[in-house]
Design a protein around this motif. Structure first.
Motif, PDB file in Angstrom:
ATOM      1  N   LEU A   1      -0.411  13.083  10.172  1.00 32.94           N
ATOM      2  CA  LEU A   1       0.002  12.094   8.882  1.00 32.94           C
ATOM      3  C   LEU A   1       0.541  13.115   7.842  1.00 32.94           C
ATOM      4  N   VAL A   2       1.675  12.893   7.514  1.00 32.60           N
ATOM      5  CA  VAL A   2       2.384  13.537   6.336  1.00 32.60           C
ATOM      6  C   VAL A   2       2.452  12.863   5.139  1.00 32.60           C
ATOM      7  N   TRP A   3       1.724  13.618   4.280  1.00 33.08           N
ATOM      8  CA  TRP A   3       1.413  12.680   2.866  1.00 33.08           C
ATOM      9  C   TRP A   3       1.454  13.962   1.846  1.00 33.08           C
ATOM     10  N   GLY A   4       2.311  13.880   0.976  1.00 35.42           N
ATOM     11  CA  GLY A   4       2.460  14.912   0.025  1.00 35.42           C
ATOM     12  C   GLY A   4       3.121  16.170   0.315  1.00 35.42           C
ATOM     13  N   GLU A   5       3.785  15.967   1.265  1.00 30.67           N
ATOM     14  CA  GLU A   5       4.726  17.121   1.892  1.00 30.67           C
ATOM     15  C   GLU A   5       5.875  16.566   2.291  1.00 30.67           C
TER      16      GLU A   5
ATOM     17  N   THR B   1       3.709   9.202   4.395  1.00 28.38           N
ATOM     18  CA  THR B   1       5.070   8.679   5.219  1.00 28.38           C
ATOM     19  C   THR B   1       4.563   8.895   6.757  1.00 28.38           C
ATOM     20  N   GLU B   2       4.943   9.586   7.798  1.00 26.78           N
ATOM     21  CA  GLU B   2       4.776   9.279   8.984  1.00 26.78           C
ATOM     22  C   GLU B   2       3.710  10.174   9.665  1.00 26.78           C
TER      23      GLU B   2
ATOM     24  N   LYS C   1       0.926  -1.336  -0.054  1.00 29.23           N
ATOM     25  CA  LYS C   1       0.044   0.143   0.039  1.00 29.23           C
ATOM     26  C   LYS C   1       0.777   1.281  -0.058  1.00 29.23           C
ATOM     27  N   ALA C   2       0.308   2.190  -0.876  1.00 29.46           N
ATOM     28  CA  ALA C   2       1.199   3.546  -0.736  1.00 29.46           C
ATOM     29  C   ALA C   2       0.488   4.482   0.382  1.00 29.46           C
ATOM     30  N   VAL C   3      -0.999   4.225   0.932  1.00 32.49           N
ATOM     31  CA  VAL C   3      -1.610   4.517   1.963  1.00 32.49           C
ATOM     32  C   VAL C   3      -2.309   3.609   2.458  1.00 32.49           C
TER      33      VAL C   3
ATOM     34  N   TYR D   1      -0.825   6.567  14.131  1.00 36.07           N
ATOM     35  CA  TYR D   1      -0.272   5.703  14.808  1.00 36.07           C
ATOM     36  C   TYR D   1      -0.631   5.620  16.298  1.00 36.07           C
ATOM     37  N   ASP D   2      -1.133   4.627  16.922  1.00 37.15           N
ATOM     38  CA  ASP D   2      -1.397   4.761  18.280  1.00 37.15           C
ATOM     39  C   ASP D   2      -0.508   4.423  19.112  1.00 37.15           C
ATOM     40  N   GLU D   3       0.348   5.166  19.944  1.00 36.82           N
ATOM     41  CA  GLU D   3       1.522   5.291  20.740  1.00 36.82           C
ATOM     42  C   GLU D   3       1.158   4.162  21.796  1.00 36.82           C
ATOM     43  N   ALA D   4      -0.056   4.138  22.301  1.00 37.88           N
ATOM     44  CA  ALA D   4      -0.419   3.690  23.588  1.00 37.88           C
ATOM     45  C   ALA D   4      -0.136   1.887  23.247  1.00 37.88           C
ATOM     46  N   THR D   5      -0.662   1.584  22.009  1.00 36.74           N
ATOM     47  CA  THR D   5      -0.954   0.107  21.765  1.00 36.74           C
ATOM     48  C   THR D   5       0.066  -0.482  20.814  1.00 36.74           C
ATOM     49  N   ASP D   6       1.035   0.787  20.353  1.00 34.93           N
ATOM     50  CA  ASP D   6       1.802   0.446  19.216  1.00 34.93           C
ATOM     51  C   ASP D   6       1.417  -0.169  18.094  1.00 34.93           C
ATOM     52  N   THR D   7       0.292   0.316  17.527  1.00 33.49           N
ATOM     53  CA  THR D   7      -0.449  -0.182  16.434  1.00 33.49           C
ATOM     54  C   THR D   7      -0.733   0.956  15.544  1.00 33.49           C
ATOM     55  N   GLY D   8      -0.955   0.672  14.065  1.00 37.24           N
ATOM     56  CA  GLY D   8      -1.358   1.734  13.209  1.00 37.24           C
ATOM     57  C   GLY D   8      -2.754   1.770  13.182  1.00 37.24           C
ATOM     58  N   VAL D   9      -3.287   2.640  13.028  1.00 36.69           N
ATOM     59  CA  VAL D   9      -4.839   2.973  12.762  1.00 36.69           C
ATOM     60  C   VAL D   9      -5.013   3.193  11.194  1.00 36.69           C
ATOM     61  N   GLU D  10      -5.549   2.153  10.686  1.00 38.07           N
ATOM     62  CA  GLU D  10      -6.028   2.038   9.258  1.00 38.07           C
ATOM     63  C   GLU D  10      -6.933   2.689   8.683  1.00 38.07           C
ATOM     64  N   PHE D  11      -6.710   3.536   7.721  1.00 36.69           N
ATOM     65  CA  PHE D  11      -7.785   4.043   6.878  1.00 36.69           C
ATOM     66  C   PHE D  11      -8.862   2.885   6.626  1.00 36.69           C
TER      67      PHE D  11
END
Length: 610
Positions: A304-308, A290-291, A117-119, A124-134
């Protein structure tokens, strides 16, 4: 954001070409075996100096089969399979959400594959160390033309722009930076040279948070006031500040902003339509995210940095910076790589002269073993170039998960673009996907046997020992000798090939000294190996080997090749061919005879036609 840490072996100092650089006048010392190695690479369609003025266009890229590129299909298939494995936890989290892979040789792109995936993540959920998906319908798959924030791969574009100015006489390699930027010379930087910026030997700290200053003028003042942490020219230290400083030099001497220079001097001539600073909003759906940038892992809270641009200091400079900020796609990077491999020309466009390109592929850092560096390009770095690494292999990585590797000895090129900080930078470490891809592309370049249709091949496994053992042989008179052909490409020092012998008197396996001979520039060059071993790079050519066995007279002798590799990196491996043991005028072993070859004990070695 500075890139990954570099490492390597000490033999790059011995094998790298020397450079004399005085006031912009440059003389290159020859690199051993470069003529033979270049000839081998040219077989895949390399075009040495061409373009305007030559009467013929330089090579341009087209899609084609592995066979058309002079590559083996199996390793390319494994390249994709291994890359896809890093989409899964590796080991705890995916190394990237997705990637675009491109590999080729000569003028042929034999592999161009998007994965993942590009996106994918919105946060990012720091408490659970998981990514929040679209939601699934808002995620975007990678495509061949997906654009990436190149991060530090941007440094290559700035370096090319600098070398162009050296060509034109407006910039001198050994000139002090302060002669172009008087304010730069404060705080002990008055003797820093342009070459030291390009080779990361200026003494600058690796990084400082310029973005924390409120204005561009304040950022520049912070740079002017920054003192070297070591004397200029005294150490190698990778630093973003070097290329930021070089950007300011280029803008001063040309009167043009860096983004304008990029467009007018590189992307427009080469037709790189998806390469630029500060992409417009209309590009966003085709850009890899990106991040989720938030403190404490980021210096800024941006979401979320995306396009910059991702890099904090480049963001502080408005997205246009000498060390980071260029966005591009795999095909455009392949065109850039093809241009450099063709001596600075692509089709009928030329952006550099061949001798200028040579500066980018020649080691200026011979005083710093392990940190080989051309002008802008890193050289001989197994930590991301894998088995593609040779003293002539050039490339760069980017913090966001990007890399470009160019091997002029095989005329091959590799682009790996991943969004490895998506959703957060802590999910990935090291360069395992880059190394795996480079290993497979290196294996895809066939090595023709020295004689006949096949040779013994050591394989490319890391952290192993492989042995190739001849049957017991009786040497009756004192004129015993071993002859064979030898080809080697190993990680220097870490991976070693040793010739050993054992007999009734000395049952332990002991090294056997030997001499290798190769033809270079029309002359026979012999090299003694008193330790009975080789490590590093043979120049991608076959060497003739001779080992004296006279001291084994009257003994029943066993000979073996032992190839020991460390972890986690390896070279292309070792090939042994035309093995022959003579006892005076009598041949006691010849592996071209089926009966003799059948008696060889191969552990980890195999018979290979490529």
């Amino acid at each position: 954001m500075s890139g990954d840490a570099a490492g390597g072996g000490i033999s790059r100092r011995r094998l790298g070409g020397g450079v004399l650089a005085l006031g912009g006048a440059l003389a290159l010392a020859p690199i051993p075996f470069a003529d033979a190695a270049t000839a081998m690479g040219a077989g895949a369609g390399s075009a040495a100096p061409a373009g305007p003025g030559s009467g013929r266009p330089a090579v341009t890229l087209r899609r084609g089969s592995p066979a058309r590129a002079g590559l083996l299909p199996g390793p390319l298939e494994r390249l994709v399979a291994d890359a896809e494995a890093f989409l899964a936890p590796s080991p705890a989290h995916p190394w990237y959400a997705g990637a675009v892979l491109l590999a080729g040789r000569g003028g042929t792109v034999a592999l161009h594959r998007p994965i993942g995936k590009a996106v994918r993540y919105s946060a990012y959920d720091e408490a659970t160390d998981t990514g929040v998906e679209f939601p699934a319908d808002r995620q975007i798959a990678m495509a061949e033309d997906t654009v990436f924030d190149l991060a530090s791969v941007s440094k290559l574009f700035t370096s090319i722009l600098a070398v162009q100015q050296i060509e034109r006489g407006s910039l001198a390699l050994e000139e002090r930076v302060a002669s172009y930027l008087p304010d730069f010379g404060g705080a002990g930087k008055q003797d820093v040279t342009v070459r030291q910026l390009l080779t990361h030997t200026s003494g600058f700290a690796a990084w400082i948070p310029l973005y924390k200053e409120p204005t561009r003028e304040a950022m520049l003042r912070r740079l002017w006031d920054e003192a070297p942490t070591s004397p200029p020219g005294g150490v190698y230290r990778y630093s973003d500040l070097n290329l930021i400083s070089l950007q300011l030099v280029l803008e001063k001497i040309t009167g043009r902003a860096l983004d304008v220079l990029l467009r007018e001097e590189i992307t427009a001539p080469l037709g790189l339509h998806r390469t630029r600073f500060t992409p417009p909003p209309s590009w966003r759906p085709k850009i890899a995210a990106t991040e989720d940038m938030r403190q404490p892992w980021s210096g800024l809270d941006r979401g979320l940095v995306w396009g910059e641009v991702h890099d904090e200091n480049a963001y502080g400079f408005g997205g246009v910076a000498g060390h980071a900020g260029v966005f591009s796609c795999a095909w455009d990077l392949a065109v850039l790589g093809r241009t450099l491999l063709s001596g600075g020309a692509y089709g009928r466009a030329r952006i550099l002269r061949p001798e200028s390109v040579e500066l980018m592929f020649t080691d200026f850092n011979t005083d710093f073993p392990g940190d080989a560096h051309g002008l802008g390009f890193e050289l001989y770095q197994h930590w991301y170039m894998g088995a593609m690494a040779t003293p002539r292999t050039a490339g760069h990585t980017g913090f966001t998960g990007t890399s470009l590797v160019l091997d002029p000895t095989t005329d091959s090129f590799l682009v790996v673009l991943g969004n490895s900080v998506h959703p957060v930078r802590s999910w990935r470490s090291g360069s395992a996907p880059r190394v795996a891809a480079a290993d497979h592309l290196a294996r895809a370049v066939p090595v023709s046997p020295g004689r006949g249709r096949s040779a013994w091949f050591s394989g490319m496994a890391a952290g192993t020992t492989a042995t190739l053992t001849l049957p017991p042989l009786r040497l009756a008179i004192g004129e015993g000798r071993l002859r064979c052909s030898l080809w080697w490409d190993t990680e220097p020092e870490t991976d070693v090939l040793v010739l050993e012998a054992s007999d009734e008197v000395d049952p332990a396996w002991l090294p056997v000294p030997f001499t290798t001979t190769v033809t270079s520039s029309g002359e026979e060059v012999g090299t003694p190996h008193p330790t009975g071993s080789v490590s590093g790079w043979s120049g991608r050519v076959w060497h003739r080997l001779h080992a004296d066995l006279a001291d084994r007279r009257g003994r029943r002798v066993r000979l073996r090749w032992r190839y020991a590799t460390g972890a986690p990196y390896v070279g292309r491996g070792v090939y042994v061919d035309a093995l022959r043991v003579e006892d005076g005028d009598r041949t006691v072993f010849d592996d071209s005879r089926h009966g003799d070859a059948a008696r060889v004990e191969a552990s980890g070695w195999s018979v290979s036609a490529d």
